[in-house]
Design a protein around this motif. Structure first.
Motif, PDB file in Angstrom:
ATOM      1  N   LEU A 179      48.692  -6.351 -42.647  1.00 11.20           N
ATOM      2  CA  LEU A 179      48.560  -5.522 -43.369  1.00 11.20           C
ATOM      3  C   LEU A 179      49.277  -5.501 -44.941  1.00 11.20           C
ATOM      4  N   SER A 180      48.806  -5.078 -45.606  1.00 11.71           N
ATOM      5  CA  SER A 180      49.934  -4.565 -46.996  1.00 11.71           C
ATOM      6  C   SER A 180      50.580  -3.145 -46.719  1.00 11.71           C
ATOM      7  N   ALA A 181      51.667  -4.025 -48.192  1.00 16.59           N
ATOM      8  CA  ALA A 181      52.089  -2.554 -48.266  1.00 16.59           C
ATOM      9  C   ALA A 181      51.560  -1.774 -48.002  1.00 16.59           C
ATOM     10  N   GLY A 182      52.041  -0.212 -47.388  1.00  9.29           N
ATOM     11  CA  GLY A 182      51.543   1.187 -47.817  1.00  9.29           C
ATOM     12  C   GLY A 182      49.722   1.460 -46.231  1.00  9.29           C
ATOM     13  N   ALA A 227      50.476   2.158 -36.936  1.00 13.52           N
ATOM     14  CA  ALA A 227      52.054   1.247 -37.887  1.00 13.52           C
ATOM     15  C   ALA A 227      51.602   0.831 -38.788  1.00 13.52           C
ATOM     16  N   LEU A 228      52.505   1.974 -39.795  1.00 14.94           N
ATOM     17  CA  LEU A 228      52.455   1.766 -40.903  1.00 14.94           C
ATOM     18  C   LEU A 228      53.138   0.538 -41.557  1.00 14.94           C
ATOM     19  N   ARG A 229      52.707  -0.774 -42.615  1.00 11.51           N
ATOM     20  CA  ARG A 229      53.251  -1.386 -43.490  1.00 11.51           C
ATOM     21  C   ARG A 229      54.427  -1.017 -44.573  1.00 11.51           C
ATOM     22  N   LEU A 230      55.932  -1.050 -43.732  1.00  9.90           N
ATOM     23  CA  LEU A 230      56.551  -0.435 -45.308  1.00  9.90           C
ATOM     24  C   LEU A 230      56.619  -2.490 -46.568  1.00  9.90           C
ATOM     25  N   GLY A 288      57.781  -2.038 -40.659  1.00  8.11           N
ATOM     26  CA  GLY A 288      57.266  -1.570 -40.776  1.00  8.11           C
ATOM     27  C   GLY A 288      57.475  -0.031 -39.662  1.00  8.11           C
ATOM     28  N   VAL A 289      57.549   0.868 -39.494  1.00  6.63           N
ATOM     29  CA  VAL A 289      57.661   1.924 -38.500  1.00  6.63           C
ATOM     30  C   VAL A 289      56.102   2.632 -37.823  1.00  6.63           C
ATOM     31  N   ALA A 290      56.570   2.651 -36.334  1.00  5.88           N
ATOM     32  CA  ALA A 290      55.721   3.023 -35.396  1.00  5.88           C
ATOM     33  C   ALA A 290      55.759   3.839 -34.999  1.00  5.88           C
ATOM     34  N   THR A 291      54.404   4.740 -34.399  1.00  8.81           N
ATOM     35  CA  THR A 291      55.463   6.131 -33.656  1.00  8.81           C
ATOM     36  C   THR A 291      54.085   6.198 -32.774  1.00  8.81           C
TER      37      THR A 291
END
Length: 84
Positions: free
Chosen positions: A35-38, A80-83, A64-67
């Motif tokens: 993934l790319s950021a965002g 999961a979000l790539r920061l 990144g962050v994941a829930t």
């Protein structure tokens, strides 16, 4: 961050149910790395411990962050979000 605000914009949705752990965690982490950021990825899993491991890998990566959300009987969603 409120995940429900971006649910319809997932970069990729993975169905990882039916696989033996740790394969789902590793597949999610591999896709997260592309993934790319965002951008963010969502994965459905049926093993709670594996879903927890996947979220932990991403949260400890520093990228990144994941829930983890339990949405039914043996159904878990990791987002999961790539920061960076």
């Amino acid at each position: 961050m409120r995940w429900y605000a971006i649910k319809d914009k997932a970069s990729k949705i993975l169905d990882l149910r039916g696989l033996d752990c740790p394969e789902p965690a590793m597949l999610l982490y591999r896709e997260f790395g592309k993934l790319s950021a965002g951008e963010w990825v969502e994965a459905e899993m049926d093993i709670k411990e594996c879903a927890m491991t996947a979220a932990e890998l991403i949260n400890r990566s520093g990228f990144g962050v994941a829930t983890l959300e339990e949405v039914g009987d043996r159904k878990y969603i990791v987002r999961a979000l790539r920061l960076r």
